[in-house]
Design a protein around this motif. Structure first.
Motif, mmCIF file in Angstrom:
data_model
loop_
_atom_site.group_PDB
_atom_site.id
_atom_site.type_symbol
_atom_site.label_atom_id
_atom_site.label_comp_id
_atom_site.label_asym_id
_atom_site.label_seq_id
_atom_site.Cartn_x
_atom_site.Cartn_y
_atom_site.Cartn_z
ATOM 1 N N ILE A 50 -11.653 -0.193 -13.906
ATOM 2 C CA ILE A 50 -13.038 -0.774 -14.317
ATOM 3 C C ILE A 50 -13.819 -0.098 -15.503
ATOM 4 C CG2 ILE A 50 -13.203 -1.291 -11.915
ATOM 5 C CD1 ILE A 50 -15.259 0.787 -11.468
ATOM 6 N N ASP A 51 -14.640 -0.712 -16.135
ATOM 7 C CA ASP A 51 -15.536 -0.290 -17.228
ATOM 8 C C ASP A 51 -16.914 -0.163 -16.665
ATOM 9 O OD1 ASP A 51 -17.072 0.367 -19.223
ATOM 10 O OD2 ASP A 51 -16.801 -1.335 -20.383
ATOM 11 N N GLN A 54 -20.356 -1.587 -17.631
ATOM 12 C CA GLN A 54 -20.585 -2.764 -17.322
ATOM 13 C C GLN A 54 -21.327 -3.012 -15.992
ATOM 14 O OE1 GLN A 54 -20.286 -5.187 -19.867
ATOM 15 N NE2 GLN A 54 -19.524 -3.233 -21.137
ATOM 16 N N ASP A 56 -21.713 -5.722 -14.043
ATOM 17 C CA ASP A 56 -20.949 -6.693 -13.381
ATOM 18 C C ASP A 56 -19.632 -6.137 -12.841
ATOM 19 O OD1 ASP A 56 -19.428 -6.687 -15.621
ATOM 20 O OD2 ASP A 56 -19.290 -8.802 -15.940
ATOM 21 N N GLN A 57 -19.236 -4.726 -13.308
ATOM 22 C CA GLN A 57 -18.000 -4.037 -12.765
ATOM 23 C C GLN A 57 -18.214 -2.666 -12.016
ATOM 24 O OE1 GLN A 57 -14.569 -3.617 -15.687
ATOM 25 N NE2 GLN A 57 -15.126 -5.295 -16.816
ATOM 26 N N LYS A 200 -12.703 -6.191 -5.899
ATOM 27 C CA LYS A 200 -12.386 -6.463 -7.035
ATOM 28 C C LYS A 200 -13.388 -6.997 -7.801
ATOM 29 C CE LYS A 200 -8.835 -7.397 -10.300
ATOM 30 N NZ LYS A 200 -7.180 -7.995 -10.172
ATOM 31 N N PRO A 201 -14.251 -6.515 -8.728
ATOM 32 C CA PRO A 201 -15.068 -7.430 -9.925
ATOM 33 C C PRO A 201 -14.040 -8.604 -10.451
ATOM 34 C CG PRO A 201 -15.449 -5.192 -10.182
ATOM 35 C CD PRO A 201 -14.244 -5.318 -9.216
ATOM 36 N N GLN A 202 -14.695 -9.837 -10.613
ATOM 37 C CA GLN A 202 -13.681 -10.916 -11.154
ATOM 38 C C GLN A 202 -13.299 -10.460 -12.880
ATOM 39 O OE1 GLN A 202 -15.779 -14.607 -10.415
ATOM 40 N NE2 GLN A 202 -15.297 -14.500 -8.545
ATOM 41 N N THR A 203 -14.461 -9.779 -13.564
ATOM 42 C CA THR A 203 -14.177 -9.423 -14.836
ATOM 43 C C THR A 203 -13.180 -8.419 -15.346
ATOM 44 O OG1 THR A 203 -16.105 -8.241 -14.835
ATOM 45 C CG2 THR A 203 -16.299 -10.389 -15.474
ATOM 46 N N VAL A 204 -12.646 -7.650 -14.100
ATOM 47 C CA VAL A 204 -11.806 -6.600 -14.388
ATOM 48 C C VAL A 204 -10.412 -7.068 -14.969
ATOM 49 C CG1 VAL A 204 -10.215 -4.999 -13.429
ATOM 50 C CG2 VAL A 204 -12.704 -4.916 -13.008
ATOM 51 N N LYS A 205 -9.767 -6.789 -16.065
ATOM 52 C CA LYS A 205 -8.505 -7.050 -16.421
ATOM 53 C C LYS A 205 -7.881 -6.066 -16.442
ATOM 54 C CE LYS A 205 -11.048 -9.808 -20.280
ATOM 55 N NZ LYS A 205 -10.916 -10.166 -21.742
ATOM 56 N N TYR A 208 -6.208 -3.002 -11.368
ATOM 57 C CA TYR A 208 -7.486 -2.768 -10.425
ATOM 58 C C TYR A 208 -7.497 -1.263 -10.080
ATOM 59 C CZ TYR A 208 -11.511 -2.778 -7.163
ATOM 60 O OH TYR A 208 -12.382 -2.622 -6.547
#
Length: 226
Positions: A50-51, A54, A56-57, A200-205, A208
């Motif tokens: 994650i970041d 951010q 949202d993360q 898990k945040p939806q914005t994670v690329k 995870y």
């Protein structure tokens, strides 16, 4: 004393697998490190992709472990009226309002969890400078700001644990004691893992969960297959 502990620690390192192993095997390895005179606390450490910068993360929450954490947590509550009575009946170690706020403002933080009824946040908010750095500030997201303070006190007394990722994107938590049966430790760790994975945040690329390890208070860590 410190020198003796260092030798003990180094002596255990060869017993640690070089690569991550399945959870049940990791617990068995960890149990071999139970050579202290006290009952070591077992912790889990997760490295997440994650970041943390951010909003949202952010990964934060709480979970009730199936077998508790092996000790009774000290819980304080900000509440009044019926909510205060419910907190006391549920086993809160201290319940108060202005008096409790002053005590904390003066530097008292001899507790593990702080819970607040929503109508108490005007009083609790200014305590953020004391409680925030210690990870004790009540939060709706963590479930420690709630109108049902009695229920939440009971959950923490039964073994509920809070967690929040640090600046490096890592999550840490207590998951039991070395004296626990292996099966109970496995269940506690797996329960925590499942809960964090579910957040898990939806914005994670990308990946995870990038690493998982368990360790005792005075033992090497053992990496777990994520």
């Amino acid at each position: 004393m410190a020198k003796k502990q260092t030798k003990r620690f180094k002596a255990m390192l060869p017993k640690r697998p070089a690569d991550p192993v399945p959870l049940d095997q990791a617990v068995e390895v960890l149990k071999q490190f139970n050579t202290t005179k006290f009952d070591q606390t077992v912790e889990i450490h997760m490295r997440l992709g994650i970041d943390p910068a951010q909003a949202d993360q952010i990964v934060r929450g709480s979970v009730i472990l199936p077998h508790g954490i092996g000790r009774t947590q000290r819980v304080v509550v900000f509440a009044k009226g019926d909510a205060a009575k419910a907190a006391e009946e549920a086993g809160a170690d201290e319940v108060g309002q202005e008096d409790l706020a002053k005590k904390i403002k003066d530097g008292w933080t001899d507790f593990d969890v702080c819970i607040a009824a929503p109508d108490m946040m005007g009083l609790v908010g200014p305590l953020g400078r004391v409680l925030g750095p210690r990870g004790l500030m009540p939060s709706p997201r963590a479930g420690t700001v709630t109108p049902d303070v009695g229920r939440v006190v009971g959950e923490y007394k039964a073994g509920k644990v809070e967690f929040r990722n640090d600046k490096g994107g890592n999550v840490h938590a207590v998951v039991g004691k070395m004296s626990f049966d292996s099966a109970k430790l496995v269940e506690n760790v797996q329960s925590f893992l499942n809960h964090v994975v579910g957040l898990k945040p939806q914005t994670v690329k990308g990946a995870y969960v990038r690493g998982v390890a368990i360790c005792g208070t005075m033992s090497p860590s053992v990496r777990v297959v994520a």
